[in-house]
Design a protein around this motif. Sequence first.
Motif, PDB file in Angstrom:
ATOM      1  N   UNK A 140      38.244  41.168  36.234  1.00  0.00           N
ATOM      2  CA  UNK A 140      37.964  40.493  34.963  1.00  0.00           C
ATOM      3  C   UNK A 140      36.849  41.252  34.258  1.00  0.00           C
ATOM      4  N   UNK A 141      36.968  41.304  32.935  1.00  0.00           N
ATOM      5  CA  UNK A 141      35.922  41.902  32.104  1.00  0.00           C
ATOM      6  C   UNK A 141      35.703  41.000  30.902  1.00  0.00           C
ATOM      7  N   UNK A 184      37.551  35.723  40.649  1.00  0.00           N
ATOM      8  CA  UNK A 184      37.733  37.164  40.840  1.00  0.00           C
ATOM      9  C   UNK A 184      36.712  37.729  41.818  1.00  0.00           C
ATOM     10  N   UNK A 185      37.166  38.697  42.619  1.00  0.00           N
ATOM     11  CA  UNK A 185      36.272  39.412  43.529  1.00  0.00           C
ATOM     12  C   UNK A 185      35.673  40.643  42.861  1.00  0.00           C
ATOM     13  N   UNK A 186      36.356  41.149  41.817  1.00  0.00           N
ATOM     14  CA  UNK A 186      35.860  42.322  41.085  1.00  0.00           C
ATOM     15  C   UNK A 186      35.659  41.969  39.617  1.00  0.00           C
ATOM     16  N   UNK A 187      34.446  42.195  39.140  1.00  0.00           N
ATOM     17  CA  UNK A 187      34.121  41.994  37.736  1.00  0.00           C
ATOM     18  C   UNK A 187      33.734  43.364  37.181  1.00  0.00           C
ATOM     19  N   UNK A 247      30.296  31.558  48.983  1.00  0.00           N
ATOM     20  CA  UNK A 247      30.883  32.050  50.222  1.00  0.00           C
ATOM     21  C   UNK A 247      31.849  33.201  50.033  1.00  0.00           C
ATOM     22  N   UNK A 248      31.959  33.727  48.817  1.00  0.00           N
ATOM     23  CA  UNK A 248      32.889  34.824  48.533  1.00  0.00           C
ATOM     24  C   UNK A 248      32.112  36.025  48.010  1.00  0.00           C
ATOM     25  N   UNK A 271      33.856  33.038  36.297  1.00  0.00           N
ATOM     26  CA  UNK A 271      34.567  34.283  36.604  1.00  0.00           C
ATOM     27  C   UNK A 271      34.471  34.574  38.098  1.00  0.00           C
ATOM     28  N   UNK A 272      33.279  34.401  38.666  1.00  0.00           N
ATOM     29  CA  UNK A 272      33.073  34.695  40.086  1.00  0.00           C
ATOM     30  C   UNK A 272      33.944  33.821  40.977  1.00  0.00           C
ATOM     31  N   UNK A 273      34.244  32.621  40.535  1.00  0.00           N
ATOM     32  CA  UNK A 273      35.094  31.730  41.331  1.00  0.00           C
ATOM     33  C   UNK A 273      36.527  32.241  41.440  1.00  0.00           C
TER      34      UNK A 273
END
Length: 449
Positions: A315-316, A334-337, A360-361, A330-332
């Motif tokens: 996500x961007x 996606x693992x990559x921002x 926890x991720x 977004x963090x919830x």
Amino acid sequence: MKKIFKNKLVMVITIFFLLFIFSIKFVSSEILNRNKENISNFKGLDMKKDSILINFENKALNLGLPIYVENNRYYLPLSEITEKVGGKVVIENGLANINLKNDNIKIDSINKKFTVNKEQYDLKRKAIIQDNVLYVSMIDFTKIFNLKTYWDIQNKTIFFYKNRDKVGLSEEKHGNKAALIRLEDITAGGIYSSNEALEKLRVIADYLYKQNIPFHVAWVPRYVKPCDNIDNDISESYSMYNADFLFTLDYFVDKNGVIGLHGYTHQYGNTTSVDGLEFHRSKSDNIPEDKSYSTERINKALNCAEKLGIKCDFFETPHYGILKNQLSSVEEKFSYIYEPYSEDGGATCCEHIFKTNSNGKKVIYIPTPLDYVDGKKDCSNMLKKIRKLNQNLLGSFFYHPYIEFEDIKIDRGEDGYPYYNYSEQSVLHNIINQLQRQNYKFYKINDIK
């Protein structure tokens, strides 16, 4: 005696010629009858039909079976098309065996695989066998037969040609520093609202693929331009252009591209997609600052991607503008921002890879220390930035591919085949070459752990 022999020879040749003609007619008749039988027994698929026309090597194929469209992705009757162009198809127990000229092809609809001359590949989408008729998605159709397309949207016709372009990959470049490239603001509207623009995007994808360079695509799912009453969500609205756009996204993935979400509309209120902010940055933008708003927008973008079957790996946020409380949405998901980490809406950014633990991720922020190219005139400045880049930073940048369009010339030959000339002096060529000279190697975002 010689005359008798000559007459007998002529008679024998004539008989063989007549038998040859009869056999051709018999085989053609057999194929035609089998095709008619398949068509008459076909009960149809649970999809919408469309009236687009198919042209194969400059020959109009008058198909008896319909072309279907599901969420702007075309499904073509591969069995009928194959027989129309002189091939043979045998379907049994979910397997299709195809013989066409020098190619032996097997399609396994159950395990979503296909084999061309013993080389096995994955099908991008489901293959459908029903009533002894085989349908495949258009991206798989072009992959199976190695075809190039030309879209004539005005006349609702798609032209297919055996690909004559060089498809071999160059030797993979080695380097001890990591580089990443992101194609920015890809959306079904604005500067990309023509079939020529989409074809040029595919030309760029071909170039990167041939160079063994993985690339990232920042996709805006819904294009909105309120001043012109334009609102185009390709998961909701069907058009041949939207089908062309989705085919281009599929094409990106096939050429080693990684798709990510660049917001949902990349705008808010009366602003235009790609130009405007979407998430709250400061009081002056009048964008809602609560987390429920950001969660809603992200979920809508994800729903659009899921409906279209597009896997999004990052996500961007538009213009890197979002405050920390909304960033948690977004963090919830996606693992990559794919942006530099910031806690103040992008005013100050971290130039290094930033890793955090969110609920926890593990979440990884990938910055773009080289920033972007501000048009063709900015090329020399970007080359200078590459040469001076700190050795400890990623050679990561984003690029608006329309900058390349002046350097891509597309033409059609006398037989209609779409040729292109892509200048090796283009901005993107220069940037890639400079990074490789500086000992950078290109990676995918998910290679970073």
